[in-house]
Design a protein around this motif. Structure first.
Motif, PDB file in Angstrom:
ATOM      1  N   ASP A 133      -1.509  -8.890  -2.381  1.00 41.06           N
ATOM      2  CA  ASP A 133      -2.517  -9.836  -1.914  1.00 41.06           C
ATOM      3  C   ASP A 133      -3.540 -10.028  -3.034  1.00 41.06           C
ATOM      4  O   ASP A 133      -4.542  -9.303  -3.124  1.00 41.06           O
ATOM      5  N   ALA A 134      -3.274 -10.993  -3.905  1.00 44.59           N
ATOM      6  CA  ALA A 134      -4.114 -11.196  -5.076  1.00 44.59           C
ATOM      7  C   ALA A 134      -5.555 -11.547  -4.697  1.00 44.59           C
ATOM      8  O   ALA A 134      -6.510 -11.013  -5.273  1.00 44.59           O
ATOM      9  N   GLU A 187      -8.873  -9.220  -5.385  1.00 42.97           N
ATOM     10  CA  GLU A 187     -10.021  -9.727  -6.129  1.00 42.97           C
ATOM     11  C   GLU A 187     -11.305  -9.554  -5.321  1.00 42.97           C
ATOM     12  O   GLU A 187     -12.329  -9.096  -5.850  1.00 42.97           O
ATOM     13  N   LYS A 188     -11.261  -9.894  -4.035  1.00 40.38           N
ATOM     14  CA  LYS A 188     -12.450  -9.755  -3.189  1.00 40.38           C
ATOM     15  C   LYS A 188     -12.873  -8.288  -3.079  1.00 40.38           C
ATOM     16  O   LYS A 188     -14.071  -7.967  -3.150  1.00 40.38           O
ATOM     17  N   ALA A 189     -11.902  -7.389  -2.922  1.00 40.12           N
ATOM     18  CA  ALA A 189     -12.225  -5.968  -2.805  1.00 40.12           C
ATOM     19  C   ALA A 189     -12.880  -5.457  -4.086  1.00 40.12           C
ATOM     20  O   ALA A 189     -13.824  -4.653  -4.040  1.00 40.12           O
ATOM     21  N   ALA A 190     -12.392  -5.929  -5.231  1.00 42.55           N
ATOM     22  CA  ALA A 190     -12.962  -5.503  -6.509  1.00 42.55           C
ATOM     23  C   ALA A 190     -14.375  -6.051  -6.693  1.00 42.55           C
ATOM     24  O   ALA A 190     -15.275  -5.344  -7.166  1.00 42.55           O
ATOM     25  N   GLN A 240     -13.494   4.850  -1.020  1.00 50.36           N
ATOM     26  CA  GLN A 240     -12.958   3.933  -0.017  1.00 50.36           C
ATOM     27  C   GLN A 240     -12.836   2.509  -0.560  1.00 50.36           C
ATOM     28  O   GLN A 240     -11.909   1.775  -0.202  1.00 50.36           O
ATOM     29  N   GLU A 241     -13.755   2.122  -1.439  1.00 53.89           N
ATOM     30  CA  GLU A 241     -13.663   0.804  -2.063  1.00 53.89           C
ATOM     31  C   GLU A 241     -12.418   0.728  -2.959  1.00 53.89           C
ATOM     32  O   GLU A 241     -11.728  -0.299  -2.995  1.00 53.89           O
ATOM     33  N   HIS A 242     -12.136   1.818  -3.652  1.00 54.48           N
ATOM     34  CA  HIS A 242     -10.903   1.882  -4.453  1.00 54.48           C
ATOM     35  C   HIS A 242      -9.664   1.744  -3.558  1.00 54.48           C
ATOM     36  O   HIS A 242      -8.694   1.070  -3.914  1.00 54.48           O
ATOM     37  N   VAL A 243      -9.718   2.403  -2.404  1.00 45.70           N
ATOM     38  CA  VAL A 243      -8.594   2.329  -1.461  1.00 45.70           C
ATOM     39  C   VAL A 243      -8.348   0.885  -1.037  1.00 45.70           C
ATOM     40  O   VAL A 243      -7.207   0.425  -0.972  1.00 45.70           O
ATOM     41  N   SER A 244      -9.422   0.152  -0.773  1.00 45.10           N
ATOM     42  CA  SER A 244      -9.290  -1.255  -0.371  1.00 45.10           C
ATOM     43  C   SER A 244      -8.631  -2.076  -1.469  1.00 45.10           C
ATOM     44  O   SER A 244      -7.780  -2.936  -1.200  1.00 45.10           O
ATOM     45  N   ILE A 245      -9.018  -1.805  -2.719  1.00 46.66           N
ATOM     46  CA  ILE A 245      -8.414  -2.508  -3.845  1.00 46.66           C
ATOM     47  C   ILE A 245      -6.926  -2.182  -3.927  1.00 46.66           C
ATOM     48  O   ILE A 245      -6.071  -3.081  -4.055  1.00 46.66           O
ATOM     49  N   MET A 246      -6.594  -0.894  -3.805  1.00 45.89           N
ATOM     50  CA  MET A 246      -5.191  -0.471  -3.930  1.00 45.89           C
ATOM     51  C   MET A 246      -4.331  -1.005  -2.792  1.00 45.89           C
ATOM     52  O   MET A 246      -3.171  -1.379  -3.003  1.00 45.89           O
ATOM     53  N   GLU A 247      -4.881  -1.041  -1.587  1.00 45.49           N
ATOM     54  CA  GLU A 247      -4.108  -1.554  -0.450  1.00 45.49           C
ATOM     55  C   GLU A 247      -3.753  -3.018  -0.656  1.00 45.49           C
ATOM     56  O   GLU A 247      -2.629  -3.450  -0.380  1.00 45.49           O
ATOM     57  N   ALA A 248      -4.715  -3.789  -1.160  1.00 43.70           N
ATOM     58  CA  ALA A 248      -4.445  -5.208  -1.420  1.00 43.70           C
ATOM     59  C   ALA A 248      -3.412  -5.372  -2.533  1.00 43.70           C
ATOM     60  O   ALA A 248      -2.533  -6.232  -2.463  1.00 43.70           O
ATOM     61  N   ILE A 249      -3.513  -4.525  -3.558  1.00 39.09           N
ATOM     62  CA  ILE A 249      -2.539  -4.582  -4.651  1.00 39.09           C
ATOM     63  C   ILE A 249      -1.146  -4.241  -4.131  1.00 39.09           C
ATOM     64  O   ILE A 249      -0.160  -4.917  -4.451  1.00 39.09           O
ATOM     65  N   ARG A 250      -1.044  -3.192  -3.317  1.00 34.79           N
ATOM     66  CA  ARG A 250       0.260  -2.796  -2.776  1.00 34.79           C
ATOM     67  C   ARG A 250       0.875  -3.908  -1.936  1.00 34.79           C
ATOM     68  O   ARG A 250       2.090  -4.106  -1.926  1.00 34.79           O
ATOM     69  N   GLN A 251       0.026  -4.668  -1.226  1.00 36.17           N
ATOM     70  CA  GLN A 251       0.503  -5.761  -0.376  1.00 36.17           C
ATOM     71  C   GLN A 251       0.712  -7.051  -1.173  1.00 36.17           C
ATOM     72  O   GLN A 251       1.099  -8.068  -0.600  1.00 36.17           O
ATOM     73  N   ALA A 276      -3.509  -7.399 -11.254  1.00 36.09           N
ATOM     74  CA  ALA A 276      -2.807  -6.158 -10.922  1.00 36.09           C
ATOM     75  C   ALA A 276      -1.980  -6.319  -9.654  1.00 36.09           C
ATOM     76  O   ALA A 276      -0.901  -5.744  -9.519  1.00 36.09           O
ATOM     77  N   ALA A 277      -2.484  -7.120  -8.716  1.00 38.71           N
ATOM     78  CA  ALA A 277      -1.730  -7.361  -7.478  1.00 38.71           C
ATOM     79  C   ALA A 277      -0.415  -8.077  -7.770  1.00 38.71           C
ATOM     80  O   ALA A 277       0.558  -7.937  -7.033  1.00 38.71           O
ATOM     81  N   ARG A 278      -0.374  -8.803  -8.862  1.00 33.99           N
ATOM     82  CA  ARG A 278       0.842  -9.533  -9.237  1.00 33.99           C
ATOM     83  C   ARG A 278       1.809  -8.675 -10.056  1.00 33.99           C
ATOM     84  O   ARG A 278       3.020  -8.871  -9.983  1.00 33.99           O
ATOM     85  N   HIS A 279       1.251  -7.754 -10.847  1.00 35.94           N
ATOM     86  CA  HIS A 279       2.091  -7.088 -11.847  1.00 35.94           C
ATOM     87  C   HIS A 279       2.255  -5.575 -11.687  1.00 35.94           C
ATOM     88  O   HIS A 279       3.170  -5.013 -12.299  1.00 35.94           O
ATOM     89  N   ALA A 280       1.398  -4.916 -10.929  1.00 36.72           N
ATOM     90  CA  ALA A 280       1.450  -3.454 -10.858  1.00 36.72           C
ATOM     91  C   ALA A 280       2.770  -2.962 -10.273  1.00 36.72           C
ATOM     92  O   ALA A 280       3.284  -3.524  -9.303  1.00 36.72           O
ATOM     93  N   THR A 281       3.324  -1.914 -10.871  1.00 38.59           N
ATOM     94  CA  THR A 281       4.540  -1.302 -10.339  1.00 38.59           C
ATOM     95  C   THR A 281       4.159  -0.281  -9.267  1.00 38.59           C
ATOM     96  O   THR A 281       3.002   0.130  -9.166  1.00 38.59           O
ATOM     97  N   GLU A 282       5.142   0.146  -8.499  1.00 38.61           N
ATOM     98  CA  GLU A 282       4.883   1.168  -7.492  1.00 38.61           C
ATOM     99  C   GLU A 282       4.421   2.466  -8.147  1.00 38.61           C
ATOM    100  O   GLU A 282       3.577   3.183  -7.606  1.00 38.61           O
ATOM    101  N   ALA A 283       4.964   2.765  -9.316  1.00 39.30           N
ATOM    102  CA  ALA A 283       4.552   3.978 -10.035  1.00 39.30           C
ATOM    103  C   ALA A 283       3.089   3.891 -10.447  1.00 39.30           C
ATOM    104  O   ALA A 283       2.343   4.879 -10.367  1.00 39.30           O
ATOM    105  N   GLU A 284       2.669   2.715 -10.877  1.00 38.78           N
ATOM    106  CA  GLU A 284       1.269   2.537 -11.272  1.00 38.78           C
ATOM    107  C   GLU A 284       0.347   2.655 -10.064  1.00 38.78           C
ATOM    108  O   GLU A 284      -0.740   3.248 -10.150  1.00 38.78           O
ATOM    109  N   ILE A 285       0.761   2.107  -8.943  1.00 41.49           N
ATOM    110  CA  ILE A 285      -0.054   2.210  -7.731  1.00 41.49           C
ATOM    111  C   ILE A 285      -0.171   3.679  -7.297  1.00 41.49           C
ATOM    112  O   ILE A 285      -1.244   4.146  -6.913  1.00 41.49           O
TER     113      ILE A 285
END
Length: 219
Positions: free
Chosen positions: A192-193, A197-200, A179-190, A100-109
């Motif tokens: 940071d694959a 993965e680590k956050a998930a 908050q764990e979801h937030v960590s996943i989303m922040e890495a995806i937005r950046q 998801a960090a590689r492919h997610a669009t801004e709309a998906e995030i």
């Protein structure tokens, strides 16, 4: 049987399968509960044929097991099976977040953020929180852009339905999961694959810890 009748039969069988699976997930049928064709058919307002087919599929997947009297019952997971299940969740959810960090669009995030807000707002309703949580993760699977990975995760999710109760009945779990979801989303937005993965993986580890607390409380 005509092609249209065959398609209708398959559609009815699939919808019956999904309805029984949802009933297991929602706790209407709990681990160890017997499932009888007549009762299930009456509850779902369908004939016994699609029910028989659905019960057969569920048994093949290990979600139902043979019960005394030639019937079937909802499977009961052992502690070892729970550990194995969460070990696979760590692996698969980690890969999902990495992709998801590689492919997610801004709309998906942005949509993930909206779903997470809905999830957080349902803190006082564990069942509703679980529904929003499933939506959040389903959209993550979409963002991963891999049909085979999605299928593997969805197959695993069916087994997760066997776990009695949601971890969100534990006080404070919805807030920490948010908050764990937030960590996943922040890495995806950046993008940071590795971080995603680590956050998930950390998210699933935390879920297992709560699951074990719930399981010990129920024993």
């Amino acid at each position: 049987m005509t092609a249209s009748k065959d398609l209708l039969s398959k559609t009815r069988g699939q919808s019956t399968y999904q309805a029984i699976l949802a009933a297991i997930r929602d706790g209407i049928y709990r681990p160890g509960d017997p499932l009888r064709e007549e009762e299930v058919a009456a509850r779902l307002s369908v004939s016994r044929t699609p029910v028989r087919e659905a019960l057969g599929r569920l048994q093949e997947k290990g979600l139902l097991e043979a019960a005394p009297g030639r019937g079937v019952a909802v499977s009961i997971l052992s502690m070892r099976q729970i550990f194995e299940l969460y070990a696979m969740r760590e692996e698969l959810e980690g890969i999902v977040a990495r992709y998801a960090a590689r492919h997610a669009t801004e709309a998906e995030i942005a949509n993930l953020e909206r779903l997470n807000a809905q999830f957080a707002a349902a803190a006082d309703d564990p069942k509703l929180a679980a529904q929003w949580n499933r939506q959040f993760h389903a959209r993550l699977y979409d963002a991963a852009r891999n049909r085979y990975l999605r299928q593997a995760v969805e197959d695993l999710q069916e087994t997760i339905a066997l776990l009695p109760d949601t971890t969100f009945i534990q006080e404070g779990r919805t807030a920490t999961a948010t908050q764990e979801h937030v960590s996943i989303m922040e890495a995806i937005r950046q993008r940071d694959a590795e971080g995603a993965e680590k956050a998930a993986v950390d998210h699933i580890k935390a879920a297992l810890e709560v699951r074990l607390i719930i399981t010990k409380t129920d024993s």
